[in-house]
Design an enzyme around this catalytic site. Structure first.
Site, short mmCIF file in Angstrom:
data_model
loop_
_atom_site.label_atom_id
_atom_site.label_comp_id
_atom_site.label_asym_id
_atom_site.label_seq_id
_atom_site.Cartn_x
_atom_site.Cartn_y
_atom_site.Cartn_z
N HIS A 54 48.73 39.97 41.40
CA HIS A 54 48.30 39.48 40.08
C HIS A 54 49.52 38.96 39.32
O HIS A 54 50.62 39.52 39.42
CB HIS A 54 47.52 40.54 39.30
CG HIS A 54 48.33 41.62 38.66
ND1 HIS A 54 48.92 41.52 37.42
CD2 HIS A 54 48.63 42.87 39.11
CE1 HIS A 54 49.53 42.64 37.11
NE2 HIS A 54 49.38 43.48 38.12
N GLU B 19 44.25 40.66 35.80
CA GLU B 19 44.14 41.95 36.51
C GLU B 19 44.19 43.07 35.49
O GLU B 19 43.49 44.08 35.60
CB GLU B 19 45.28 42.09 37.52
CG GLU B 19 45.19 43.33 38.40
CD GLU B 19 45.86 44.56 37.82
OE1 GLU B 19 46.55 44.44 36.77
OE2 GLU B 19 45.66 45.67 38.35
N1 DTR Z 1 46.89 48.96 38.14
C1 DTR Z 1 48.21 48.41 38.36
C2 DTR Z 1 49.28 49.44 38.58
C3 DTR Z 1 48.85 50.47 39.55
C4 DTR Z 1 48.59 51.76 39.24
N2 DTR Z 1 48.26 52.43 40.42
C5 DTR Z 1 48.30 51.58 41.43
C6 DTR Z 1 48.03 51.75 42.80
C7 DTR Z 1 48.14 50.64 43.64
C8 DTR Z 1 48.50 49.40 43.12
C9 DTR Z 1 48.76 49.21 41.73
C10 DTR Z 1 48.67 50.32 40.92
C11 DTR Z 1 48.59 47.56 37.17
O1 DTR Z 1 48.79 48.14 36.11
O2 DTR Z 1 48.67 46.35 37.34
ZN ZN Z 2 49.68 46.72 34.98
ZN ZN Z 3 49.94 45.41 38.22
#
Ligand code: DTR
Ligand code: ZN
Ligand code: ZN
Ligand code: CA
Length: 447
Positions: free
Chosen positions: A132, A178
Protein backbone atom coordinates in the site's frame (compact mmCIF):
# COMPACT_ATOMS: atom_id res chain seq x y z
CA UNK A 1 -3.94 -32.43 -9.70
CA UNK A 2 -5.74 -29.81 -7.66
CA UNK A 3 -6.38 -26.48 -9.27
CA UNK A 4 -4.31 -24.99 -6.48
CA UNK A 5 -1.36 -27.19 -7.40
CA UNK A 6 -1.94 -26.38 -11.03
CA UNK A 7 -1.20 -22.76 -10.09
CA UNK A 8 2.30 -23.70 -9.06
CA UNK A 9 4.31 -25.07 -11.99
CA UNK A 10 7.41 -24.88 -9.82
CA UNK A 11 6.09 -27.88 -7.82
CA UNK A 12 5.53 -29.89 -10.98
CA UNK A 13 8.94 -29.02 -12.37
CA UNK A 14 10.51 -30.48 -9.27
CA UNK A 15 8.23 -33.53 -9.46
CA UNK A 16 9.11 -34.00 -13.13
CA UNK A 17 12.79 -33.78 -12.37
CA UNK A 18 12.43 -36.39 -9.66
CA UNK A 19 10.46 -38.65 -12.01
CA UNK A 20 13.26 -38.29 -14.53
CA UNK A 21 12.69 -36.37 -17.79
CA UNK A 22 13.58 -37.92 -21.17
CA UNK A 23 12.03 -40.77 -23.14
CA UNK A 24 10.49 -43.61 -21.16
CA UNK A 25 8.61 -46.46 -22.76
CA UNK A 26 5.65 -48.33 -21.30
CA UNK A 27 4.34 -50.86 -23.81
CA UNK A 28 1.03 -52.64 -24.08
CA UNK A 29 2.79 -55.86 -25.13
CA UNK A 30 5.21 -57.40 -25.75
CA UNK A 31 7.79 -55.53 -23.69
CA UNK A 32 10.15 -53.29 -25.61
CA UNK A 33 11.39 -51.95 -22.30
CA UNK A 34 13.91 -49.15 -22.65
CA UNK A 35 16.25 -48.28 -19.73
CA UNK A 36 14.63 -45.57 -17.60
CA UNK A 37 16.44 -42.28 -17.94
CA UNK A 38 18.34 -41.05 -14.83
CA UNK A 39 16.41 -38.34 -12.94
CA UNK A 40 16.99 -35.07 -14.75
CA UNK A 41 18.23 -32.27 -12.44
CA UNK A 42 15.62 -29.59 -11.66
CA UNK A 43 15.80 -26.89 -14.29
CA UNK A 44 18.09 -24.16 -12.87
CA UNK A 45 16.28 -20.93 -12.07
CA UNK A 46 17.98 -17.62 -12.61
CA UNK A 47 19.38 -16.06 -9.46
CA UNK A 48 17.88 -12.68 -8.59
CA UNK A 49 20.22 -9.68 -8.70
CA UNK A 50 21.08 -7.76 -5.56
CA UNK A 51 18.61 -4.92 -5.04
CA UNK A 52 20.72 -1.83 -4.31
CA UNK A 53 19.74 -0.40 -0.93
CA UNK A 54 20.75 3.06 -2.14
CA UNK A 55 18.14 2.86 -4.91
CA UNK A 56 15.40 1.85 -2.48
CA UNK A 57 16.36 4.67 -0.11
CA UNK A 58 16.35 7.15 -2.99
CA UNK A 59 12.70 6.28 -3.56
CA UNK A 60 12.04 6.81 0.14
CA UNK A 61 13.67 10.22 -0.05
CA UNK A 62 11.39 11.13 -2.93
CA UNK A 63 8.32 9.99 -1.00
CA UNK A 64 9.51 12.01 2.00
CA UNK A 65 9.91 15.09 -0.17
CA UNK A 66 6.46 14.62 -1.66
CA UNK A 67 4.93 14.40 1.81
CA UNK A 68 6.83 17.45 2.99
CA UNK A 69 5.67 19.41 -0.05
CA UNK A 70 2.06 18.37 0.46
CA UNK A 71 1.04 18.96 4.03
CA UNK A 72 3.33 16.41 5.65
CA UNK A 73 1.58 13.23 4.58
CA UNK A 74 0.69 10.96 1.66
CA UNK A 75 -2.76 9.98 2.89
CA UNK A 76 -5.78 8.93 0.86
CA UNK A 77 -7.54 11.91 -0.68
CA UNK A 78 -4.55 14.21 -0.12
CA UNK A 79 -2.21 15.70 -2.72
CA UNK A 80 0.74 13.80 -1.29
CA UNK A 81 -0.83 10.47 -2.23
CA UNK A 82 -1.48 11.42 -5.83
CA UNK A 83 2.05 12.83 -6.09
CA UNK A 84 3.39 9.49 -4.79
CA UNK A 85 1.41 7.53 -7.39
CA UNK A 86 2.63 9.81 -10.18
CA UNK A 87 6.26 9.36 -9.08
CA UNK A 88 6.06 5.57 -9.13
CA UNK A 89 4.03 5.42 -12.35
CA UNK A 90 6.59 7.57 -14.18
CA UNK A 91 9.42 5.24 -13.15
CA UNK A 92 7.52 2.18 -14.33
CA UNK A 93 6.40 3.72 -17.63
CA UNK A 94 10.01 4.59 -18.39
CA UNK A 95 11.04 1.01 -17.58
CA UNK A 96 8.64 -0.57 -20.09
CA UNK A 97 5.76 -1.59 -17.85
CA UNK A 98 2.13 -1.43 -18.88
CA UNK A 99 0.62 0.68 -16.13
CA UNK A 100 -3.00 1.24 -15.18
CA UNK A 101 -4.44 3.71 -12.68
CA UNK A 102 -7.56 2.26 -11.07
CA UNK A 103 -9.69 4.99 -9.43
CA UNK A 104 -12.03 4.38 -6.52
CA UNK A 105 -13.87 6.51 -4.00
CA UNK A 106 -13.57 6.25 -0.22
CA UNK A 107 -14.77 8.68 2.43
CA UNK A 108 -15.91 10.98 -0.35
CA UNK A 109 -12.45 11.28 -1.87
CA UNK A 110 -10.95 9.74 -4.97
CA UNK A 111 -8.09 7.32 -4.55
CA UNK A 112 -6.13 5.27 -7.04
CA UNK A 113 -4.49 1.88 -7.25
CA UNK A 114 -1.52 1.60 -9.58
CA UNK A 115 -1.20 -1.73 -11.44
CA UNK A 116 1.93 -2.47 -13.45
CA UNK A 117 2.24 -5.46 -15.78
CA UNK A 118 5.58 -6.69 -17.08
CA UNK A 119 4.88 -7.75 -20.69
CA UNK A 120 5.20 -11.48 -21.38
CA UNK A 121 4.91 -14.63 -19.36
CA UNK A 122 2.02 -17.03 -19.24
CA UNK A 123 -1.17 -14.98 -18.85
CA UNK A 124 -2.69 -17.90 -17.01
CA UNK A 125 0.01 -17.84 -14.32
CA UNK A 126 0.03 -14.39 -12.71
CA UNK A 127 2.46 -13.72 -9.88
CA UNK A 128 1.74 -10.39 -8.16
CA UNK A 129 3.66 -8.36 -5.59
CA UNK A 130 1.91 -5.48 -3.83
CA UNK A 131 2.24 -2.78 -1.21
CA UNK A 132 0.00 0.00 0.00
CA UNK A 133 1.29 3.44 -0.93
CA UNK A 134 -0.92 5.58 1.29
CA UNK A 135 0.16 6.90 4.69
CA UNK A 136 -1.88 7.97 7.67
CA UNK A 137 -2.66 11.68 7.88
CA UNK A 138 -0.35 12.18 10.85
CA UNK A 139 2.89 11.65 8.99
CA UNK A 140 4.78 10.81 5.79
CA UNK A 141 4.50 7.02 6.27
CA UNK A 142 8.05 6.17 5.22
CA UNK A 143 8.17 2.79 6.95
CA UNK A 144 4.40 2.38 6.75
CA UNK A 145 4.44 1.92 3.89
CA UNK A 146 7.01 3.70 1.83
CA UNK A 147 9.30 0.77 2.66
CA UNK A 148 7.16 -1.86 0.94
CA UNK A 149 6.28 0.48 -1.93
CA UNK A 150 9.91 1.40 -2.63
CA UNK A 151 11.16 -2.17 -2.36
CA UNK A 152 8.71 -3.58 -4.90
CA UNK A 153 9.31 -0.57 -7.17
CA UNK A 154 13.04 -1.25 -7.19
CA UNK A 155 12.39 -4.97 -7.74
CA UNK A 156 10.19 -4.10 -10.73
CA UNK A 157 12.92 -1.84 -12.08
CA UNK A 158 15.45 -4.66 -11.61
CA UNK A 159 13.20 -6.96 -13.66
CA UNK A 160 13.39 -4.35 -16.42
CA UNK A 161 17.14 -3.78 -16.09
CA UNK A 162 17.75 -7.54 -16.30
CA UNK A 163 15.28 -7.97 -19.14
CA UNK A 164 13.80 -10.85 -17.17
CA UNK A 165 11.65 -13.16 -19.27
CA UNK A 166 9.90 -15.25 -16.63
CA UNK A 167 7.57 -18.11 -17.38
CA UNK A 168 4.90 -16.49 -15.26
CA UNK A 169 3.29 -13.13 -15.89
CA UNK A 170 4.60 -10.59 -13.37
CA UNK A 171 2.30 -7.92 -11.98
CA UNK A 172 2.97 -5.27 -9.33
CA UNK A 173 0.40 -3.26 -7.38
CA UNK A 174 0.43 -0.13 -5.22
CA UNK A 175 -2.74 0.23 -3.17
CA UNK A 176 -4.65 3.28 -2.03
CA UNK A 177 -6.58 3.75 1.22
CA UNK A 178 -5.14 0.74 3.04
CA UNK A 179 -5.15 2.80 6.21
CA UNK A 180 -8.90 3.33 5.82
CA UNK A 181 -9.50 -0.43 5.89
CA UNK A 182 -7.74 -2.16 3.00
CA UNK A 183 -10.02 -0.21 0.65
CA UNK A 184 -7.93 0.04 -2.51
CA UNK A 185 -6.90 -3.60 -2.64
CA UNK A 186 -10.50 -4.63 -1.99
CA UNK A 187 -11.57 -2.55 -4.96
CA UNK A 188 -8.95 -4.29 -7.09
CA UNK A 189 -9.84 -7.82 -6.02
CA UNK A 190 -13.53 -7.09 -6.44
CA UNK A 191 -12.81 -5.89 -9.98
CA UNK A 192 -11.39 -9.31 -10.89
CA UNK A 193 -13.68 -11.91 -12.45
CA UNK A 194 -13.63 -15.44 -11.09
CA UNK A 195 -11.68 -16.48 -14.17
CA UNK A 196 -9.10 -13.74 -13.62
CA UNK A 197 -8.69 -14.65 -9.94
CA UNK A 198 -8.05 -18.28 -10.89
CA UNK A 199 -5.05 -17.20 -12.95
CA UNK A 200 -3.14 -15.95 -9.90
CA UNK A 201 -0.39 -18.30 -8.78
CA UNK A 202 0.24 -16.04 -5.78
CA UNK A 203 0.04 -12.56 -4.24
CA UNK A 204 2.98 -11.31 -2.16
CA UNK A 205 2.32 -8.44 0.27
CA UNK A 206 4.90 -6.06 1.74
CA UNK A 207 3.64 -3.66 4.41
CA UNK A 208 6.30 -2.29 6.82
CA UNK A 209 9.55 -4.04 5.91
CA UNK A 210 12.11 -1.55 7.27
CA UNK A 211 11.09 -1.04 10.90
CA UNK A 212 13.78 0.70 13.01
CA UNK A 213 13.80 -2.07 15.67
CA UNK A 214 13.12 -4.84 13.22
CA UNK A 215 11.83 -8.35 13.51
CA UNK A 216 11.87 -10.75 10.59
CA UNK A 217 8.35 -12.07 10.18
CA UNK A 218 7.11 -14.23 7.32
CA UNK A 219 3.42 -14.63 6.50
CA UNK A 220 2.38 -18.24 7.09
CA UNK A 221 -0.80 -18.24 5.02
CA UNK A 222 0.54 -20.41 2.17
CA UNK A 223 3.21 -22.99 2.87
CA UNK A 224 4.97 -22.84 -0.50
CA UNK A 225 5.17 -19.06 -0.52
CA UNK A 226 6.25 -19.04 3.13
CA UNK A 227 8.98 -21.56 2.34
CA UNK A 228 10.50 -19.41 -0.39
CA UNK A 229 11.07 -16.61 2.10
CA UNK A 230 12.06 -18.80 5.08
CA UNK A 231 14.59 -20.73 2.98
CA UNK A 232 16.10 -17.50 1.67
CA UNK A 233 16.51 -16.09 5.16
CA UNK A 234 17.90 -19.40 6.40
CA UNK A 235 20.47 -19.28 3.59
CA UNK A 236 21.57 -15.92 5.03
CA UNK A 237 21.75 -17.35 8.56
CA UNK A 238 18.80 -15.26 9.74
CA UNK A 239 16.01 -16.88 11.71
CA UNK A 240 12.44 -15.81 11.06
CA UNK A 241 9.13 -16.02 12.87
CA UNK A 242 5.67 -16.32 11.42
CA UNK A 243 3.64 -13.15 11.29
CA UNK A 244 1.09 -13.63 14.07
CA UNK A 245 -0.90 -10.41 14.05
CA UNK A 246 -3.56 -12.30 12.22
CA UNK A 247 -5.55 -11.89 9.12
CA UNK A 248 -7.13 -8.64 8.17
CA UNK A 249 -4.11 -6.57 9.04
CA UNK A 250 -3.06 -5.74 5.50
CA UNK A 251 -3.92 -5.96 1.81
CA UNK A 252 -3.10 -9.64 1.38
CA UNK A 253 -6.31 -10.39 3.28
CA UNK A 254 -8.46 -9.38 0.31
CA UNK A 255 -6.53 -11.73 -1.98
CA UNK A 256 -6.67 -14.56 0.55
CA UNK A 257 -10.42 -14.13 0.92
CA UNK A 258 -10.67 -14.53 -2.85
CA UNK A 259 -8.88 -17.88 -2.70
CA UNK A 260 -5.53 -16.64 -3.99
CA UNK A 261 -2.38 -18.01 -2.30
CA UNK A 262 -0.70 -15.21 -0.32
CA UNK A 263 2.66 -14.61 1.28
CA UNK A 264 4.72 -11.70 2.46
CA UNK A 265 7.17 -10.14 4.89
CA UNK A 266 6.81 -7.80 7.90
CA UNK A 267 9.28 -6.19 10.32
CA UNK A 268 6.79 -5.21 13.01
CA UNK A 269 4.71 -2.24 14.14
CA UNK A 270 3.63 -1.19 17.61
CA UNK A 271 4.16 -4.53 19.36
CA UNK A 272 7.19 -4.80 21.65
CA UNK A 273 10.30 -6.81 20.82
CA UNK A 274 10.95 -9.53 23.38
CA UNK A 275 14.28 -10.34 24.98
CA UNK A 276 14.50 -13.57 23.02
CA UNK A 277 13.84 -11.72 19.79
CA UNK A 278 16.47 -9.12 20.59
CA UNK A 279 18.96 -11.91 21.25
CA UNK A 280 18.46 -13.39 17.78
CA UNK A 281 17.78 -10.26 15.79
CA UNK A 282 19.57 -7.53 17.67
CA UNK A 283 17.82 -4.29 18.48
CA UNK A 284 16.19 -3.29 21.72
CA UNK A 285 14.06 -5.58 23.85
CA UNK A 286 11.08 -4.00 25.55
CA UNK A 287 10.78 -1.42 22.75
CA UNK A 288 8.29 -1.40 19.86
CA UNK A 289 9.46 -2.68 16.51
CA UNK A 290 8.43 0.73 15.17
CA UNK A 291 8.00 3.47 17.82
CA UNK A 292 6.88 5.89 15.11
CA UNK A 293 4.07 3.68 13.86
CA UNK A 294 1.30 5.95 12.52
CA UNK A 295 3.16 8.98 13.87
CA UNK A 296 4.70 12.11 12.44
CA UNK A 297 8.16 10.68 13.14
CA UNK A 298 7.69 7.93 10.53
CA UNK A 299 10.22 9.70 8.32
CA UNK A 300 13.29 8.60 6.37
CA UNK A 301 15.14 8.43 9.70
CA UNK A 302 12.65 5.78 10.84
CA UNK A 303 14.21 3.02 8.75
CA UNK A 304 16.61 0.20 9.62
CA UNK A 305 18.84 -0.08 6.55
CA UNK A 306 19.80 -3.71 7.16
CA UNK A 307 16.20 -4.83 7.41
CA UNK A 308 15.19 -2.84 4.34
CA UNK A 309 18.12 -4.21 2.35
CA UNK A 310 17.52 -7.81 3.39
CA UNK A 311 13.80 -7.65 2.68
CA UNK A 312 14.32 -5.95 -0.69
CA UNK A 313 16.66 -8.77 -1.71
CA UNK A 314 14.23 -11.38 -0.36
CA UNK A 315 11.46 -9.87 -2.49
CA UNK A 316 13.61 -10.07 -5.62
CA UNK A 317 14.51 -13.66 -4.79
CA UNK A 318 10.84 -14.57 -4.47
CA UNK A 319 9.88 -12.87 -7.74
CA UNK A 320 12.70 -14.53 -9.66
CA UNK A 321 12.13 -17.94 -8.09
CA UNK A 322 8.35 -18.08 -8.19
CA UNK A 323 8.08 -16.29 -11.52
CA UNK A 324 10.41 -18.67 -13.28
CA UNK A 325 7.87 -21.49 -13.26
CA UNK A 326 7.96 -23.62 -16.30
CA UNK A 327 4.92 -22.20 -18.03
CA UNK A 328 3.86 -25.75 -18.63
CA UNK A 329 0.36 -26.53 -17.41
CA UNK A 330 0.10 -29.75 -15.40
CA UNK A 331 -1.11 -32.95 -17.16
CA UNK A 332 -4.89 -32.95 -17.46
CA UNK A 333 -5.57 -35.92 -19.73
CA UNK A 334 -6.62 -33.90 -22.76
CA UNK A 335 -6.24 -36.16 -25.82
CA UNK A 336 -5.69 -35.37 -29.49
CA UNK A 337 -5.98 -38.40 -31.82
CA UNK A 338 -5.77 -39.38 -35.48
CA UNK A 339 -7.48 -42.67 -36.38
CA UNK A 340 -7.01 -42.45 -40.16
CA UNK A 341 -5.10 -45.44 -41.59
CA UNK A 342 -1.85 -44.54 -43.31
CA UNK A 343 -0.13 -47.24 -45.34
CA UNK A 344 3.61 -47.66 -44.72
CA UNK A 345 5.47 -48.37 -47.99
CA UNK A 346 7.48 -51.61 -47.86
CA UNK A 347 11.15 -50.58 -47.59
CA UNK A 348 10.14 -47.14 -48.72
CA UNK A 349 9.97 -43.47 -47.79
CA UNK A 350 8.75 -42.41 -44.35
CA UNK A 351 5.07 -41.51 -44.06
CA UNK A 352 3.47 -39.10 -41.56
CA UNK A 353 0.15 -38.90 -39.76
CA UNK A 354 -0.75 -35.43 -38.34
CA UNK A 355 -2.46 -34.39 -35.10
CA UNK A 356 -3.27 -30.70 -34.58
CA UNK A 357 -3.19 -29.51 -30.98
CA UNK A 358 -5.18 -26.39 -30.05
CA UNK A 359 -6.36 -24.64 -26.90
CA UNK A 360 -3.30 -25.41 -24.81
CA UNK A 361 -1.23 -22.72 -23.03
CA UNK A 362 2.51 -22.65 -22.76
CA UNK A 363 4.66 -25.65 -23.55
CA UNK A 364 3.96 -29.33 -23.84
CA UNK A 365 4.61 -31.34 -20.66
CA UNK A 366 7.82 -33.03 -19.70
CA UNK A 367 5.89 -36.29 -19.64
CA UNK A 368 3.87 -36.08 -22.85
CA UNK A 369 2.18 -39.42 -23.50
CA UNK A 370 2.32 -40.70 -27.11
CA UNK A 371 -0.04 -43.63 -27.81
CA UNK A 372 0.91 -45.56 -30.97
CA UNK A 373 -1.00 -48.34 -32.81
CA UNK A 374 0.81 -49.60 -35.91
CA UNK A 375 -0.26 -52.88 -37.53
CA UNK A 376 2.85 -54.35 -39.18
CA UNK A 377 4.47 -57.76 -39.38
CA UNK A 378 8.12 -58.05 -38.21
CA UNK A 379 8.01 -54.72 -36.43
CA UNK A 380 11.79 -54.66 -36.17
CA UNK A 381 11.74 -53.12 -39.70
CA UNK A 382 10.14 -49.95 -38.40
CA UNK A 383 11.58 -46.64 -37.24
CA UNK A 384 9.03 -44.43 -35.44
CA UNK A 385 9.47 -40.75 -34.56
CA UNK A 386 7.29 -38.06 -32.99
CA UNK A 387 7.74 -34.76 -34.83
CA UNK A 388 6.94 -31.55 -32.92
CA UNK A 389 5.30 -28.53 -34.61
CA UNK A 390 8.71 -26.90 -35.02
CA UNK A 391 10.07 -29.98 -36.80
CA UNK A 392 12.05 -31.41 -33.90
CA UNK A 393 12.01 -35.23 -34.09
CA UNK A 394 11.84 -37.41 -30.99
CA UNK A 395 12.79 -41.06 -31.57
CA UNK A 396 10.15 -43.38 -30.21
CA UNK A 397 11.33 -46.67 -31.73
CA UNK A 398 14.50 -47.55 -33.67
CA UNK A 399 15.13 -50.27 -36.25
CA UNK A 400 15.81 -53.74 -34.82
CA UNK A 401 17.08 -56.65 -36.91
CA UNK A 402 15.94 -59.16 -34.28
CA UNK A 403 12.49 -58.00 -33.28
CA UNK A 404 10.27 -60.31 -35.32
CA UNK A 405 7.08 -59.74 -33.33
CA UNK A 406 4.11 -58.13 -35.03
CA UNK A 407 2.60 -54.68 -34.41
CA UNK A 408 3.76 -51.70 -32.43
CA UNK A 409 1.08 -51.03 -29.83
CA UNK A 410 2.79 -48.89 -27.24
CA UNK A 411 2.69 -45.74 -25.12
CA UNK A 412 5.82 -43.63 -25.10
CA UNK A 413 6.63 -40.80 -22.64
CA UNK A 414 8.43 -37.87 -24.20
CA UNK A 415 9.96 -34.82 -22.50
CA UNK A 416 8.42 -32.25 -24.81
CA UNK A 417 8.67 -29.36 -22.31
CA UNK A 418 10.78 -27.33 -24.71
CA UNK A 419 8.07 -27.49 -27.37
CA UNK A 420 5.09 -25.19 -27.77
CA UNK A 421 2.03 -27.33 -27.15
CA UNK A 422 -0.24 -25.85 -29.83
CA UNK A 423 0.45 -26.76 -33.47
CA UNK A 424 0.59 -29.76 -35.77
CA UNK A 425 2.45 -32.75 -34.40
CA UNK A 426 3.21 -35.78 -36.61
CA UNK A 427 3.92 -39.45 -36.21
CA UNK A 428 6.60 -40.39 -38.71
CA UNK A 429 7.04 -44.10 -39.64
CA UNK A 430 9.48 -45.73 -42.04
CA UNK A 431 9.78 -49.41 -43.03
CA UNK A 432 13.49 -50.04 -43.66
CA UNK A 433 13.43 -53.71 -44.77
CA UNK A 434 11.48 -55.40 -47.61
CA UNK A 435 8.83 -58.14 -47.44
CA UNK A 436 6.86 -57.16 -44.30
CA UNK A 437 4.15 -54.55 -44.61
CA UNK A 438 1.60 -52.65 -42.58
CA UNK A 439 0.00 -49.34 -41.76
CA UNK A 440 -0.52 -46.71 -39.04
CA UNK A 441 -3.86 -47.64 -37.50
CA UNK A 442 -4.10 -44.72 -35.06
CA UNK A 443 -2.04 -42.58 -32.71
CA UNK A 444 -2.68 -39.96 -30.05
CA UNK A 445 -1.13 -37.35 -27.78
CA UNK A 446 -2.28 -37.21 -24.14
CA UNK A 447 -1.51 -33.98 -22.19
N1 DTR B 1 -2.01 -2.70 9.19
C1 DTR B 1 -0.69 -2.25 8.78
C2 DTR B 1 0.38 -2.53 9.80
C3 DTR B 1 0.31 -3.92 10.30
C4 DTR B 1 -0.05 -4.27 11.56
N2 DTR B 1 0.05 -5.65 11.66
C5 DTR B 1 0.43 -6.15 10.50
C6 DTR B 1 0.65 -7.48 10.09
C7 DTR B 1 1.04 -7.71 8.76
C8 DTR B 1 1.21 -6.64 7.89
C9 DTR B 1 0.98 -5.29 8.29
C10 DTR B 1 0.61 -5.08 9.60
C11 DTR B 1 -0.74 -0.76 8.53
O1 DTR B 1 -0.92 -0.03 9.50
O2 DTR B 1 -0.61 -0.38 7.37
ZN1 ZN C 1 -0.47 1.80 8.77
ZN1 ZN D 1 0.88 -0.35 6.36
CA1 CA E 1 20.50 -5.51 -1.56
Amino acid sequence: MSSRTARRPWIRRLATALAGGGLLVSLAAPALAAPSAPPAPPAPTLAAPDIPLANVKAHLSQLQSLATANGGNRAHGRAGYRASIDYIKAKLDAAGYTTTLQPFTSNGATGWNLIADWPGGDPNQVLMAGAHLDSVTSGPGINDNGSGSAAILETALAVSREGLNPEQHLRFGWWGAEELGLVGSRNYVNSLSTTERAKFSGYLNFDMIGSPNPGYFVYDDDTQLEKVFKDWYASKGISTEIETEGDGRSDHSNFKNAGIPVGGLFTGASRTKTTAQAQKWGGTAGQAFDRCYHSSCDTTSNINDTALDRNSDAIAHAVWTLGAGTGTPPPDGTTFENTADVAVPDRGAAVESPVTVTGRTGNAPANLQVGVDIKHTWRGDLVVDLVAPDGTAYRLKSYSSSDSADNVIATYTVDASSETANGTWKLRVQDQVANDTGYIDSWKLVF
